[in-house]
Scaffold this motif. Structure first.
Motif, short mmCIF file in Angstrom:
data_model
loop_
_atom_site.label_atom_id
_atom_site.label_comp_id
_atom_site.label_asym_id
_atom_site.label_seq_id
_atom_site.Cartn_x
_atom_site.Cartn_y
_atom_site.Cartn_z
N GLN A 1 5.61 -14.86 -12.79
CA GLN A 1 5.93 -13.59 -12.14
C GLN A 1 7.34 -13.11 -12.44
O GLN A 1 7.58 -11.93 -12.63
CB GLN A 1 5.78 -13.74 -10.63
N TYR A 2 8.28 -14.03 -12.46
CA TYR A 2 9.69 -13.64 -12.43
C TYR A 2 10.43 -13.87 -13.74
O TYR A 2 11.56 -13.44 -13.88
CB TYR A 2 10.41 -14.38 -11.31
N ASP B 1 5.33 -18.69 -5.39
CA ASP B 1 6.09 -17.50 -4.97
C ASP B 1 6.03 -17.37 -3.46
O ASP B 1 4.97 -17.26 -2.87
CB ASP B 1 5.47 -16.26 -5.64
N ARG C 1 4.42 -6.04 -6.59
CA ARG C 1 5.46 -5.62 -5.67
C ARG C 1 6.65 -6.58 -5.63
O ARG C 1 7.44 -6.52 -4.70
CB ARG C 1 4.88 -5.50 -4.25
N ASN C 2 6.79 -7.49 -6.59
CA ASN C 2 7.94 -8.39 -6.51
C ASN C 2 9.19 -7.71 -7.08
O ASN C 2 9.11 -6.62 -7.65
CB ASN C 2 7.63 -9.73 -7.21
N ARG D 1 16.50 -8.10 -3.98
CA ARG D 1 16.35 -6.68 -3.59
C ARG D 1 17.68 -6.05 -3.21
O ARG D 1 17.89 -4.86 -3.41
CB ARG D 1 15.35 -6.57 -2.44
N LEU E 1 10.59 -19.28 -6.74
CA LEU E 1 9.87 -18.16 -7.32
C LEU E 1 9.11 -18.61 -8.55
O LEU E 1 9.61 -19.41 -9.34
CB LEU E 1 10.87 -17.05 -7.70
N HIS F 1 9.06 -6.35 -10.63
CA HIS F 1 8.23 -5.15 -10.72
C HIS F 1 9.00 -3.92 -10.25
O HIS F 1 8.89 -2.83 -10.83
CB HIS F 1 6.95 -5.32 -9.88
N SER G 1 6.70 -14.93 -1.63
CA SER G 1 6.25 -13.64 -1.13
C SER G 1 4.76 -13.59 -0.89
O SER G 1 4.25 -12.69 -0.25
CB SER G 1 6.65 -12.53 -2.11
N SER G 2 4.01 -14.56 -1.45
CA SER G 2 2.56 -14.52 -1.29
C SER G 2 1.99 -15.80 -0.70
O SER G 2 0.79 -15.98 -0.69
CB SER G 2 1.90 -14.24 -2.65
N VAL H 1 13.68 -13.48 -2.75
CA VAL H 1 13.24 -12.09 -2.85
C VAL H 1 14.23 -11.14 -2.19
O VAL H 1 14.60 -10.11 -2.74
CB VAL H 1 11.84 -11.93 -2.23
#
Length: 377
Positions: free
Chosen positions: A297-298, A246, A47-48, A123, A293, A51, A248-249, A119
């Motif tokens: 992942q990124y 990250d 969900r990043n 977005r 980040l 993604h 976000s987590s 993040v």
């Protein structure tokens, strides 16, 4: 009996093999598209922002699959037919959109490394990417539907495999199709080179800092764009090096959770003996900068997307340049390669999304488990 379809002369057997291979490849791409969408919907670990860009692109890939699934039926229907014109429109718009979405991922990587985008900032860019990419691909593809003359016929016509900008308009195909694609590819290469240079510079700085403070730095992470390393005080007020995860987590450094192990439960405050704790692989500290980040992942996933993109476009570009230099050029093996490669875009995207995403999630989970281990004195 030979069927002349645009640039190549194919017999019945060759045409059948070409149709079967492109449709099988298109089916694999359709499965790849469905896999991306389903994985995103049902797994919270995908969900990043990277993604999300891939999922948005998957809807564009779905229409690209529609084009390649039509396959040789478009040329068989005849250049002026609605089916051929529809296929030509799809062929003009969505392969270019796929390249532009890959470049958008590279732009995100650049913004993460050079501008410390978090993040939320990433977005906010999504609707801009969507509006820009849709506009610059849809308008030209639509306009070309209405261009035709008595000498060359409609702009969209047979190119053996499917309908696209017809051979009699080959200069337009190079300028309006291959030039935007390769310009985007070279721009993406430039962005990744800049990112690679910056990461290499920062890692040298981190190694120097690490040797001075005797701290362990994860090799898979990126510091903030200002180039400074953040520190947390230990129980005696000394500085320990923070590792980057990250946001976000993971919670922030101010969250009084068990993961902020090396900066909580100060023994001096409780009247105990003050001890200096040296960071180790069993002592994980959550970063003070919540916009950091993680590398895998990124950055790793967009990079693999780009490498897959390069593989897809080598054969079609080679075929187009060769046919432009020599109008009589025709290679059936190369034609098969072009058909299969061009029909597998969604498939490779699905493979990269799942494989790289699962590896990143597994490594992140292992890091979380280490972070929750008790501190050793």
């Amino acid at each position: 009996m030979l069927h002349i379809r645009g640039e190549a002369a194919l017999d019945e057997g060759q045409l059948l093999v070409l149709t079967i291979l492109t449709r099988v490849a298109s089916t694999l791409s359709a499965l790849g598209v469905l896999t991306i969408i389903a994985t995103y919907c049902f797994s919270k670990h995908f969900r990043n922002p990277m993604h999300r860009l891939i999922v948005i692109n998957a809807f564009y890939n779905a229409l690209d699959v529609t084009c390649t699934m039509i396959s040789t039926s478009g040329p068989a229907a005849g250049n002026p037919s609605p089916l051929c014109q529809f296929q030509g429109f799809l062929n003009q718009m969505f392969p270019i959109a796929d390249v532009l979405w890959t470049m958008a991922m590279a732009v995100n990587v650049y913004l993460i490394v050079y501008r410390s985008y978090d993040v939320a900032s990433l977005r906010r860019l999504e609707w801009k990417y969507m509006a820009g990419i849709t506009t610059v691909t849809f308008i030209p593809a639509l306009v070309l539907l209405f261009i035709r003359n008595d000498e060359n016929g409609p702009m969209y016509g047979s190119v053996t495999l499917w309908c696209a900008i017809a051979p009699k308009w080959v200069l337009f195909r190079i300028v309006l199709y291959y030039v935007p694609i390769w310009a985007s590819i070279f721009a993406t290469i430039a962005l990744y080179l800049l990112v690679g240079i910056e990461i290499a510079k920062r890692r040298r700085i981190l190694r120097s800092i690490s040797s001075q403070v005797n701290a362990t730095i994860l090799d898979e992470t990126i510091p903030p764009a200002d180039g400074h390393h953040h520190h947390h005080p230990d129980s005696c007020g000394n500085s320990t090096t923070a590792e980057y995860y990250d946001s976000s987590s993971h919670p922030s450094a101010n969250d009084p959770s068990p993961t902020t192990t090396s900066s909580s439960n100060n023994p001096a405050d409780a009247g105990g003996t003050c001890k200096n704790y040296t960071p180790s692989t069993a002592t994980r500290i959550i970063p003070a900068n919540p916009s950091s980040l993680s590398f895998r992942q990124y950055i790793l996933m967009p990079l693999f997307f780009f490498l897959a993109l390069l593989l897809v476009w080598v054969a079609p570009s080679t075929n187009r340049v060769a046919s432009f230099v020599d109008p009589a050029f025709a290679s059936y093996p190369l034609l098969l390669t072009v058909g299969v490669a061009g029909s597998l875009r969604g498939f490779w995207n699905g493979i990269v999304f799942v494989v790289v995403g699962m590896r990143s999630w597994k490594r992140r989970r292992e890091s979380d488990e280490v972070a929750l281990r008790p501190v050793t004195g």
